[in-house]
Design an enzyme around this catalytic site. Sequence first.
Site, PDB file in Angstrom:
ATOM      1  N   THR A  12       1.516   8.618   4.949  1.00 50.25           N
ATOM      2  CA  THR A  12       2.345   7.963   3.935  1.00 50.25           C
ATOM      3  C   THR A  12       2.218   8.854   2.629  1.00 50.25           C
ATOM      4  OG1 THR A  12       2.347   5.842   2.662  1.00 50.25           O
ATOM      5  CG2 THR A  12       0.157   6.731   3.248  1.00 50.25           C
ATOM      6  N   ASN A  14       2.753   6.684   0.199  1.00 50.88           N
ATOM      7  CA  ASN A  14       2.344   5.927  -0.826  1.00 50.88           C
ATOM      8  C   ASN A  14       0.717   5.555  -1.092  1.00 50.88           C
ATOM      9  OD1 ASN A  14       1.729   3.213  -1.937  1.00 50.88           O
ATOM     10  ND2 ASN A  14       3.605   2.231  -0.834  1.00 50.88           N
ATOM     11  N   GLU A  41      12.461   8.181   9.786  1.00 51.02           N
ATOM     12  CA  GLU A  41      12.444   6.660  10.085  1.00 51.02           C
ATOM     13  C   GLU A  41      13.706   6.465  10.860  1.00 51.02           C
ATOM     14  OE1 GLU A  41      11.990   3.630   7.046  1.00 51.02           O
ATOM     15  OE2 GLU A  41       9.776   4.489   6.574  1.00 51.02           O
ATOM     16  N   ASP A  71       4.473   0.427   8.970  1.00 46.80           N
ATOM     17  CA  ASP A  71       5.888   0.179   8.568  1.00 46.80           C
ATOM     18  C   ASP A  71       5.851  -1.273   7.932  1.00 46.80           C
ATOM     19  OD1 ASP A  71       8.330   1.276   7.736  1.00 46.80           O
ATOM     20  OD2 ASP A  71       9.167  -0.209   9.318  1.00 46.80           O
ATOM     21  N   SER A  72       6.253  -1.729   6.679  1.00 43.79           N
ATOM     22  CA  SER A  72       6.168  -3.383   6.358  1.00 43.79           C
ATOM     23  C   SER A  72       7.587  -3.747   5.839  1.00 43.79           C
ATOM     24  CB  SER A  72       5.227  -3.236   5.339  1.00 43.79           C
ATOM     25  OG  SER A  72       3.905  -2.907   5.585  1.00 43.79           O
ATOM     26  N   GLY A 148       5.787  -2.571  -4.929  1.00 40.56           N
ATOM     27  CA  GLY A 148       6.789  -3.162  -4.331  1.00 40.56           C
ATOM     28  C   GLY A 148       7.275  -4.632  -4.720  1.00 40.56           C
ATOM     29  N   ASP A 150       5.098  -7.192  -4.633  1.00 41.28           N
ATOM     30  CA  ASP A 150       4.012  -7.823  -4.869  1.00 41.28           C
ATOM     31  C   ASP A 150       4.118  -8.756  -6.107  1.00 41.28           C
ATOM     32  OD1 ASP A 150       2.249  -7.348  -2.865  1.00 41.28           O
ATOM     33  OD2 ASP A 150       1.295  -5.421  -4.219  1.00 41.28           O
ATOM     34  N   LYS A 170      -5.709  -9.560  -2.445  1.00 40.88           N
ATOM     35  CA  LYS A 170      -4.573  -9.072  -1.518  1.00 40.88           C
ATOM     36  C   LYS A 170      -5.307  -8.611  -0.308  1.00 40.88           C
ATOM     37  CE  LYS A 170      -0.579  -6.120  -1.119  1.00 40.88           C
ATOM     38  NZ  LYS A 170       0.167  -4.933  -1.586  1.00 40.88           N
ATOM     39  N   ARG A 176      -0.856  -6.190   5.451  1.00 39.56           N
ATOM     40  CA  ARG A 176      -1.491  -4.820   6.023  1.00 39.56           C
ATOM     41  C   ARG A 176      -3.063  -5.105   6.240  1.00 39.56           C
ATOM     42  NH1 ARG A 176       0.320  -3.000   1.616  1.00 39.56           N
ATOM     43  NH2 ARG A 176       2.174  -2.397   3.080  1.00 39.56           N
TER      44      ARG A 176
HETATM   45  P1  IMP Z   1       7.448   0.923   3.903  1.00 42.02           P
HETATM   46  O1  IMP Z   1       6.492   0.334   5.068  1.00 42.02           O
HETATM   47  O2  IMP Z   1       6.931   1.810   3.033  1.00 42.02           O
HETATM   48  O3  IMP Z   1       8.785   1.163   4.598  1.00 42.02           O
HETATM   49  O4  IMP Z   1       7.499  -0.457   3.111  1.00 42.02           O
HETATM   50  C1  IMP Z   1       8.815  -1.141   2.873  1.00 42.02           C
HETATM   51  C2  IMP Z   1       9.017  -1.701   1.613  1.00 42.02           C
HETATM   52  O5  IMP Z   1       8.504  -3.041   1.667  1.00 42.02           O
HETATM   53  C3  IMP Z   1       8.265  -1.082   0.186  1.00 42.02           C
HETATM   54  O6  IMP Z   1       8.879  -0.055  -0.386  1.00 42.02           O
HETATM   55  C4  IMP Z   1       8.063  -2.298  -0.563  1.00 42.02           C
HETATM   56  O7  IMP Z   1       8.807  -2.565  -1.399  1.00 42.02           O
HETATM   57  C5  IMP Z   1       7.737  -3.285   0.649  1.00 42.02           C
HETATM   58  N1  IMP Z   1       6.313  -3.631   0.791  1.00 42.02           N
HETATM   59  C6  IMP Z   1       5.585  -3.192   1.842  1.00 42.02           C
HETATM   60  N2  IMP Z   1       4.358  -3.661   1.818  1.00 42.02           N
HETATM   61  C7  IMP Z   1       4.309  -4.219   0.507  1.00 42.02           C
HETATM   62  C8  IMP Z   1       3.194  -4.820   0.124  1.00 42.02           C
HETATM   63  O8  IMP Z   1       1.847  -4.877   0.579  1.00 42.02           O
HETATM   64  N3  IMP Z   1       3.362  -5.256  -1.174  1.00 42.02           N
HETATM   65  C9  IMP Z   1       4.500  -5.369  -1.584  1.00 42.02           C
HETATM   66  N4  IMP Z   1       5.806  -4.708  -1.168  1.00 42.02           N
HETATM   67  C10 IMP Z   1       5.521  -4.236   0.205  1.00 42.02           C
END
Ligand code: IMP
Length: 203
Positions: A12, A14, A41, A71-72, A148, A150, A170, A176
């Site tokens: 990642t 991030n 992706e 992935d979230s 993100g 949050d 959190k 997560r």
């Molecule tokens: P990805 O898993 O990096 O593709 O996450 C997708 C988007 O979902 C991120 O850019 C965040 O904006 C949002 N996101 C994912 N996980 C979280 C979290 O734990 N807190 C807040 N936003 C999240």
Amino acid sequence: MRSANPPIWLATGNKQKVDEAKAILEKYGIPVRQLNIVKTEIQSFSLEDVARYASEQISESSKQRLLAVEDSGLFVSSLNGFPGPYSSYVHKTLGVQGVLQLLANQHDRRAVFQCALALSGPGFRTKIFTGTVPGRIASRAEGSSGFGFDPIFIPNGARLTFAESGRDVKNKYSHRALAFRKLAAWYGKRWPSSHLSPNGALK
Ligand code: IMP
């Protein structure tokens, strides 16, 4: 010397995701490293498929590592699950304020965060660990911790957004955290010494 407990390489860009993973996994004696690499992706409604594809693809070039991709997404009930798998794009384009505007005058504020965590490595087929946290979208953005969405997500049973309550809270309840704890349980069966304190007791 090779570590008895192999690290989880989290692919990642991030850093905050890495910090969250470390805060959870290192309590179980599981080392975490960041692999800052550009991932493919795929377009899919399934977080699991997105995570699995990227994990297996990256793992091809480093087969001996334990390689994790997560992935979230944020799924808002009154928007039929939007932005879901498109959360990253929506965060970049509309942002937190844009989502609040989409929900202006909307009484149904229910939403869930979902996480799919794929783990690839030598000697096993890719494992998927999932986590879901139900909650609601706040009426305005509050707090400065996290990333993100949050600042606008309040988990069920709480009054503060994830961004207000801070990382420790959190990491108790988040999507997560749930997925990473499942990974820790699986890891503990393969490398039982990871779950032991220096005095030999289970952590
Ligand atoms: P990805 O898993 O990096 O593709 O996450 C997708 C988007 O979902 C991120 O850019 C965040 O904006 C949002 N996101 C994912 N996980 C979280 C979290 O734990 N807190 C807040 N936003 C999240």
